[in-house]
Design a protein around this motif. Structure first.
Motif, PDB file in Angstrom:
ATOM      1  N   ALA A   1     -27.729 -36.363 -55.863  1.00  0.00           N
ATOM      2  CA  ALA A   1     -28.250 -35.524 -56.893  1.00  0.00           C
ATOM      3  C   ALA A   1     -29.326 -34.531 -56.238  1.00  0.00           C
ATOM      4  N   ILE A   2     -30.295 -33.859 -57.303  1.00  0.00           N
ATOM      5  CA  ILE A   2     -30.622 -32.459 -56.806  1.00  0.00           C
ATOM      6  C   ILE A   2     -32.216 -33.430 -55.359  1.00  0.00           C
ATOM      7  N   ASN A   3     -32.434 -33.493 -54.592  1.00  0.00           N
ATOM      8  CA  ASN A   3     -33.632 -34.544 -54.127  1.00  0.00           C
ATOM      9  C   ASN A   3     -34.774 -33.762 -53.468  1.00  0.00           C
ATOM     10  N   GLY A   4     -34.521 -32.102 -53.925  1.00  0.00           N
ATOM     11  CA  GLY A   4     -35.274 -31.455 -52.529  1.00  0.00           C
ATOM     12  C   GLY A   4     -35.065 -31.415 -51.128  1.00  0.00           C
ATOM     13  N   THR A   5     -33.872 -31.329 -50.064  1.00  0.00           N
ATOM     14  CA  THR A   5     -33.475 -30.857 -49.538  1.00  0.00           C
ATOM     15  C   THR A   5     -32.396 -29.697 -49.497  1.00  0.00           C
ATOM     16  N   THR A   6     -32.949 -28.953 -48.061  1.00  0.00           N
ATOM     17  CA  THR A   6     -32.274 -27.889 -48.141  1.00  0.00           C
ATOM     18  C   THR A   6     -31.168 -27.434 -47.767  1.00  0.00           C
ATOM     19  N   ILE A   7     -30.373 -26.296 -47.895  1.00  0.00           N
ATOM     20  CA  ILE A   7     -29.368 -26.188 -46.348  1.00  0.00           C
ATOM     21  C   ILE A   7     -29.976 -24.672 -46.446  1.00  0.00           C
ATOM     22  N   THR A   8     -29.974 -24.730 -45.236  1.00  0.00           N
ATOM     23  CA  THR A   8     -31.175 -23.711 -44.008  1.00  0.00           C
ATOM     24  C   THR A   8     -30.911 -22.978 -43.116  1.00  0.00           C
ATOM     25  N   PHE A   9     -30.887 -21.856 -44.227  1.00  0.00           N
ATOM     26  CA  PHE A   9     -30.110 -20.313 -42.792  1.00  0.00           C
ATOM     27  C   PHE A   9     -31.562 -19.976 -41.692  1.00  0.00           C
ATOM     28  N   SER A  10     -30.898 -19.546 -40.922  1.00  0.00           N
ATOM     29  CA  SER A  10     -31.964 -18.819 -39.583  1.00  0.00           C
ATOM     30  C   SER A  10     -32.434 -17.169 -40.295  1.00  0.00           C
ATOM     31  N   ARG A  11     -33.222 -16.647 -39.671  1.00  0.00           N
ATOM     32  CA  ARG A  11     -33.376 -14.732 -40.850  1.00  0.00           C
ATOM     33  C   ARG A  11     -31.973 -14.470 -39.499  1.00  0.00           C
ATOM     34  N   PRO A  12     -31.547 -12.949 -39.408  1.00  0.00           N
ATOM     35  CA  PRO A  12     -30.478 -12.596 -38.908  1.00  0.00           C
ATOM     36  C   PRO A  12     -30.872 -12.613 -37.188  1.00  0.00           C
ATOM     37  N   LEU A  13     -30.011 -12.916 -36.536  1.00  0.00           N
ATOM     38  CA  LEU A  13     -30.428 -13.037 -34.858  1.00  0.00           C
ATOM     39  C   LEU A  13     -30.438 -11.689 -34.353  1.00  0.00           C
ATOM     40  N   GLY A  14     -30.880 -11.326 -33.247  1.00  0.00           N
ATOM     41  CA  GLY A  14     -31.281  -9.992 -32.504  1.00  0.00           C
ATOM     42  C   GLY A  14     -30.385 -10.012 -31.546  1.00  0.00           C
ATOM     43  N   LYS A  15     -30.014  -9.025 -31.149  1.00  0.00           N
ATOM     44  CA  LYS A  15     -28.443  -8.654 -30.432  1.00  0.00           C
ATOM     45  C   LYS A  15     -29.229  -8.978 -29.126  1.00  0.00           C
ATOM     46  N   GLY A  16     -28.469  -9.871 -28.486  1.00  0.00           N
ATOM     47  CA  GLY A  16     -28.923 -10.749 -26.988  1.00  0.00           C
ATOM     48  C   GLY A  16     -30.141 -11.711 -27.093  1.00  0.00           C
ATOM     49  N   GLU A  17     -29.902 -12.364 -27.997  1.00  0.00           N
ATOM     50  CA  GLU A  17     -30.419 -13.511 -28.899  1.00  0.00           C
ATOM     51  C   GLU A  17     -29.972 -14.888 -28.525  1.00  0.00           C
ATOM     52  N   ASP A  18     -28.582 -14.548 -28.713  1.00  0.00           N
ATOM     53  CA  ASP A  18     -27.578 -15.989 -28.910  1.00  0.00           C
ATOM     54  C   ASP A  18     -26.419 -15.615 -28.311  1.00  0.00           C
ATOM     55  N   ALA A  19     -26.096 -15.477 -27.641  1.00  0.00           N
ATOM     56  CA  ALA A  19     -24.660 -14.772 -26.457  1.00  0.00           C
ATOM     57  C   ALA A  19     -23.783 -15.038 -27.661  1.00  0.00           C
ATOM     58  N   ASP A  20     -23.548 -16.569 -28.411  1.00  0.00           N
ATOM     59  CA  ASP A  20     -22.744 -16.814 -29.569  1.00  0.00           C
ATOM     60  C   ASP A  20     -22.979 -16.634 -30.620  1.00  0.00           C
ATOM     61  N   VAL A  21     -23.878 -16.157 -31.156  1.00  0.00           N
ATOM     62  CA  VAL A  21     -24.115 -15.282 -32.314  1.00  0.00           C
ATOM     63  C   VAL A  21     -24.096 -14.220 -32.560  1.00  0.00           C
ATOM     64  N   PRO A  22     -23.145 -13.674 -33.249  1.00  0.00           N
ATOM     65  CA  PRO A  22     -22.992 -11.378 -33.528  1.00  0.00           C
ATOM     66  C   PRO A  22     -24.201 -11.377 -34.142  1.00  0.00           C
ATOM     67  N   ALA A  23     -25.156  -9.699 -33.678  1.00  0.00           N
ATOM     68  CA  ALA A  23     -26.369  -9.717 -34.118  1.00  0.00           C
ATOM     69  C   ALA A  23     -26.035  -9.244 -35.471  1.00  0.00           C
ATOM     70  N   GLY A  24     -27.805  -9.475 -36.604  1.00  0.00           N
ATOM     71  CA  GLY A  24     -27.843  -9.360 -37.024  1.00  0.00           C
ATOM     72  C   GLY A  24     -26.623 -10.319 -38.488  1.00  0.00           C
ATOM     73  N   LYS A  25     -26.142 -11.556 -37.212  1.00  0.00           N
ATOM     74  CA  LYS A  25     -26.532 -12.732 -38.520  1.00  0.00           C
ATOM     75  C   LYS A  25     -27.114 -14.056 -38.263  1.00  0.00           C
ATOM     76  N   PRO A  26     -27.348 -14.740 -39.708  1.00  0.00           N
ATOM     77  CA  PRO A  26     -27.684 -15.871 -40.131  1.00  0.00           C
ATOM     78  C   PRO A  26     -26.709 -16.746 -38.576  1.00  0.00           C
TER      79      PRO A  26
END
Length: 352
Positions: free
Chosen positions: A70-95
């Motif tokens: 059922a639709i219960n109000g909980t969300t699938i949640t994405f972050s803002r796009p990460l900046g370059k070097g903010e996380d070594a595993d995440v490409p820059a500009g990707k959420p």
């Protein structure tokens, strides 16, 4: 190209975009249909998430496959796009997928779309605050629906559900169910409510008369089973199980009461350590079934048969690999008559 829609549970919903939206700040949540292909694509953004729980994916998959998600109000949640070097595993500009991996995995596994809200642009630093609440149990669900004594009721419903689905050893592991599945099962079997009430009453009276407790989930299951077998005999059985009133000491129910008290005896060990003897639910249910059968045949039994039964119950577990058959009053009488006929036939053969 117009918005693509898909029908879920009889209603049209827009299909979520395969590429998550990019927002620097939190956005209002959007209601989307998540298809298996979208779910698979979104799992590609699942960097640095917690280890997945197989049980969670299994439960979600079961509900989705049965259109119970059922639709219960909980969300699938994405972050803002990460900046370059903010996380070594995440490409820059990707959420980053911050919450929802189990639901997305379940969607892929069940091959069934589901509808939920999706939030974008969340600060990745708040991830430690996600999913830290207390999971709602089935007893919580019953309580919120206005059911009294919800903890006992939930435990009895689960025991009956396990029994009905082949887990007669009551391991509670062979048969699993989500809260939605349990709620549907209870709706199909409202008579379990009465069994839970009887179990609670028997427990209260047993505690009052012996100072010990009854395992209410097992009593509730036994009441449900015995009522299916012979609803006219069940009330007396459970009333006397609780209070033992006007029962001769040699009666099977009195033997059962003594057995249940004995099983709770606290044993003192070296250095005053204390160990409470634990008897599995399966074993206790065997007690109840054997006592029920003996109770039905009480008036037909000989003194020797009564003493034999009492000794067997007080000795403890029997039939460790086989659950005793639950009999009706008619079956007990028929068994007794067959035994008498066999005995008479043997005597006639000897005389001949």
């Amino acid at each position: 190209m117009g918005i693509v829609e898909v029908v879920v549970n009889g209603r049209n919903y827009p299909v979520a975009p395969v590429e998550p939206e990019l927002h620097e700040h939190p956005t209002p949540a959007h209601l989307y249909a998540i298809t298996p292909s979208v779910a698979q694509a979104w799992l590609g953004y699942n960097w640095r998430n917690r280890n997945q729980r197989e049980g969670g994916k299994r439960d979600y998959s079961a509900d989705m496959a049965e259109n119970n998600f059922a639709i219960n109000g909980t969300t699938i949640t994405f972050s803002r796009p990460l900046g370059k070097g903010e996380d070594a595993d995440v490409p820059a500009g990707k959420p980053v997928l911050m919450d929802g991996q189990h639901r997305l995995e379940a969607c892929v596994r069940s091959k069934t779309p589901f509808v939920t809200y999706v939030a974008y642009g969340i600060d990745p630093g708040v991830r430690p605050t996600i999913d830290t609440g207390i999971k709602r149990s089935f007893s919580d669900v019953l309580q919120m629906r206005g059911e009294g004594n919800s903890v006992v009721l939930a435990s009895v419903v689960r025991k009956v559900h396990a029994w009905r689905n082949g887990d007669q050893h009551l391991t509670m592991k062979k048969v699993t169910a989500t809260n939605m599945q349990m709620a549907e099962f209870f709706q199909e079997h409202p008579e379990i409510r009465r069994s839970a009430q009887i179990a609670a009453r028997a427990h209260s009276e047993f505690q009052l008369t012996t100072g010990q407790s009854l395992r209410q989930s097992v009593v509730g299951l036994a009441h449900w089973l015995f009522t299916q077998a012979d609803e006219t005999m069940a009330p007396e059985f459970f009333a006397r199980l609780g209070d033992g009133a006007e029962m001769p000491l040699s009666h099977p129910i009195m033997a059962l009461r003594r057995r249940l008290v004995k099983d709770q005896t606290v044993k003192k060990q070296v250095y005053t350590r204390r160990e409470i003897v634990f008897v599995p639910d399966w074993t206790q249910l065997c007690y109840y079934i054997r006592t029920w059968n003996a109770h039905l045949g009480w008036e037909l039994s000989t003194e020797q048969e009564r003493e034999t039964f009492k000794a067997r119950v007080l000795l403890g577990p029997m039939d460790s690999k086989r659950m005793p058959t639950i009999k009706t009053l008619k079956q007990v009488g028929s068994d007794k008559q067959d035994a008498l006929d066999d005995a008479e036939s043997d005597e006639m053969e000897k005389g001949a």
